[in-house]
Scaffold this motif. Sequence first.
Motif, mmCIF file in Angstrom:
data_model
loop_
_atom_site.group_PDB
_atom_site.id
_atom_site.type_symbol
_atom_site.label_atom_id
_atom_site.label_comp_id
_atom_site.label_asym_id
_atom_site.label_seq_id
_atom_site.Cartn_x
_atom_site.Cartn_y
_atom_site.Cartn_z
ATOM 1 N N VAL A 28 -3.756 5.983 3.909
ATOM 2 C CA VAL A 28 -3.514 4.833 2.808
ATOM 3 C C VAL A 28 -4.196 5.665 1.375
ATOM 4 N N SER B 156 -3.587 0.898 -2.939
ATOM 5 C CA SER B 156 -3.205 -0.466 -2.322
ATOM 6 C C SER B 156 -3.082 -1.478 -3.517
ATOM 7 N N ARG C 229 0.784 -1.303 0.006
ATOM 8 C CA ARG C 229 -0.017 0.012 0.009
ATOM 9 C C ARG C 229 0.776 1.262 -0.172
#
Length: 61
Positions: free
Chosen positions: A26, A29, A18
């Motif tokens: 994040v 990913s 990720r």
Amino acid sequence: MTGKFELYKDKSGEYRFRLKAGNGEVIASSSESYGSKAAALNGIDSIKRNAAEAKVDDQTD
């Protein structure tokens, strides 16, 4: 702080990665798992090479 790729193993023991922004969020990913660490690192390298020149294909219209 700059972003970073995190390489990890999922619950089935496969490799995934990720991309995290500098604030830890994040932002991308891997959609597939990789059977080896080397293959996952190759996936990261491919993103690094290709993303800078990738164009946006806006299909919302």
